[in-house]
Design an enzyme around this catalytic site. Structure first.
Site, PDB file in Angstrom:
ATOM      1  CG  ASP A   1      -5.102   2.317  -3.293  1.00 13.72           C
ATOM      2  OD1 ASP A   1      -4.998   2.650  -2.090  1.00 13.72           O
ATOM      3  OD2 ASP A   1      -5.867   1.436  -3.682  1.00 13.72           O
TER       4      ASP A   1
ATOM      5  CE  LYS B   1      -0.938   6.029   1.458  1.00 15.59           C
ATOM      6  NZ  LYS B   1      -1.891   6.298   2.532  1.00 15.59           N
TER       7      LYS B   1
ATOM      8  CG  HIS C   1      -1.824   1.167   1.311  1.00 16.98           C
ATOM      9  ND1 HIS C   1      -2.789   1.420   0.362  1.00 16.98           N
ATOM     10  CD2 HIS C   1      -1.925   2.167   2.226  1.00 16.98           C
ATOM     11  CE1 HIS C   1      -3.455   2.511   0.688  1.00 16.98           C
ATOM     12  NE2 HIS C   1      -2.944   2.982   1.809  1.00 16.98           N
TER      13      HIS C   1
ATOM     14  NE  ARG D   1      14.801  19.039  15.643  1.00 13.28           N
ATOM     15  CZ  ARG D   1      14.590  20.069  16.453  1.00 13.28           C
ATOM     16  NH1 ARG D   1      14.280  19.846  17.722  1.00 13.28           N
ATOM     17  NH2 ARG D   1      14.680  21.306  16.009  1.00 13.28           N
TER      18      ARG D   1
END
Length: 309
Positions: free
Chosen positions: A177, A159, A138, A243
């Protein structure tokens, strides 16, 4: 996936010298290709009749030194019921004895114009991609600056909307998808859309859109190598995200590991630009430039200077 002789003919634009509808419907079960030079001398130990048989200039020249009876005997032994087809490269003349043996044993005879090595490479590439075991995942697959990026995340996180924004920025949609992934060779992962979803994108509130019709052929690709996974996650205050770029997370698909980058999503954040930057930064690392290492080196130098002062 089943690959037939007819599919190979259509893909590589081969000429059918002999073969009816039934013979062209034969399934090709292996991507391995045989050049039956040794078999032409009569040595059939370890012969694999289920492979495509490719005849090039070497084999053709050797056949010319044989009598007609010997040529027929050779092909009568090479062509078996399970042999899908024989392909003659370089547009070389097809020996009559080959056609006779092919008709008697039910084997299609094909002819290609390209060189033997080029034809062999094209057939191997096509068969490896079509016969490889596939897994459906997916997500959305987008080609960003020539690099295949698999975007994953919870349903409804954005998405497809992100993929649409990337397309508007000049990148290319591969699949939305559902992405069918397969290992074309060791260490190389490829992805493609399900046939029913080719070039289509689903946007909540808008519906299904045809990306090729709206944005042109340059906005889509039928397949792409998968080199990076971007995982979109809902931003939580107590969640720790990388980060500095130290994370070395990976996911494994079809036995191939690819790096994964987790990106937090919250209102007001331009996710498509972040993904674009992540892809470019990953490519820079592959080329030897690591911004994280540069920052660490600068920090180390600064600490050293402050210590001296």
């Amino acid at each position: 996936m089943t690959v037939t002789v007819k599919m190979l003919v259509d893909k590589l634009k081969l000429k059918v010298v002999y073969g009816n509808e039934e013979l062209l419907a034969k399934a090709i079960t292996t991507a391995d290709i045989s050049r039956p030079g040794l078999e032409m001398t009569g040595y059939f130990d370890y012969y694999s009749p289920e492979r495509l048989q490719l005849v090039g200039m070497k084999e053709w020249s050797y056949l010319k030194t044989m009598t007609a009876n010997n040529r027929y005997s050779v092909f009568a032994n090479i062509f078996r019921e399970e042999t899908p087809a024989v392909v003659v490269a370089r547009g070389l003349e097809i020996p009559e004895e080959m056609l006779q043996a092919a008709k008697e044993n039910g084997v299609a005879v094909l002819q290609g114009r390209n060189s033997t090595s080029s034809l062999s490479g094209d057939m191997s590439w096509y068969l490896n991609s079509q016969l490889a075991e596939r897994t459906s995942v997916h997500g959305v697959l987008v080609d960003i600056y020539g690099m295949g990026v698999l975007i994953q995340g919870d349903s409804g996180i954005g998405k497809s909307e992100t993929a649409l924004e990337l397309v508007k920025r000049g990148h290319r949609l591969v699949a939305d998808d559902r992405v069918d992934v397969y290992a074309k060779d060791e260490g190389t992962l490829w992805g493609e859309p399900a046939e029913i979803l080719l070039h289509l994108l689903e946007i909540r509130g808008v519906g299904i859109i045809d990306v090729m019709s709206l944005y042109g052929a340059s906005a889509v690709r039928d397949s792409s190598q998968v080199q990076l996974c971007i995982c979109l996650e809902h931003f939580e205050n107590d969640e720790v995200f990388d980060r500095l770029g130290n994370s070395n997370e990976e996911i494994e698909l079809q036995g191939v590991k690819i790096p994964r980058i987790r990106i937090p999503v919250k209102t007001g954040r331009n996710v498509s630009v972040v993904i674009e930057a992540a892809a470019m930064n990953y490519r820079a690392k592959q080329m030897g430039y690591d911004a994280t290492k540069t920052f660490k080196d600068r920090l180390t130098d600064l600490i050293s200077k402050n210590g001296e002062d």
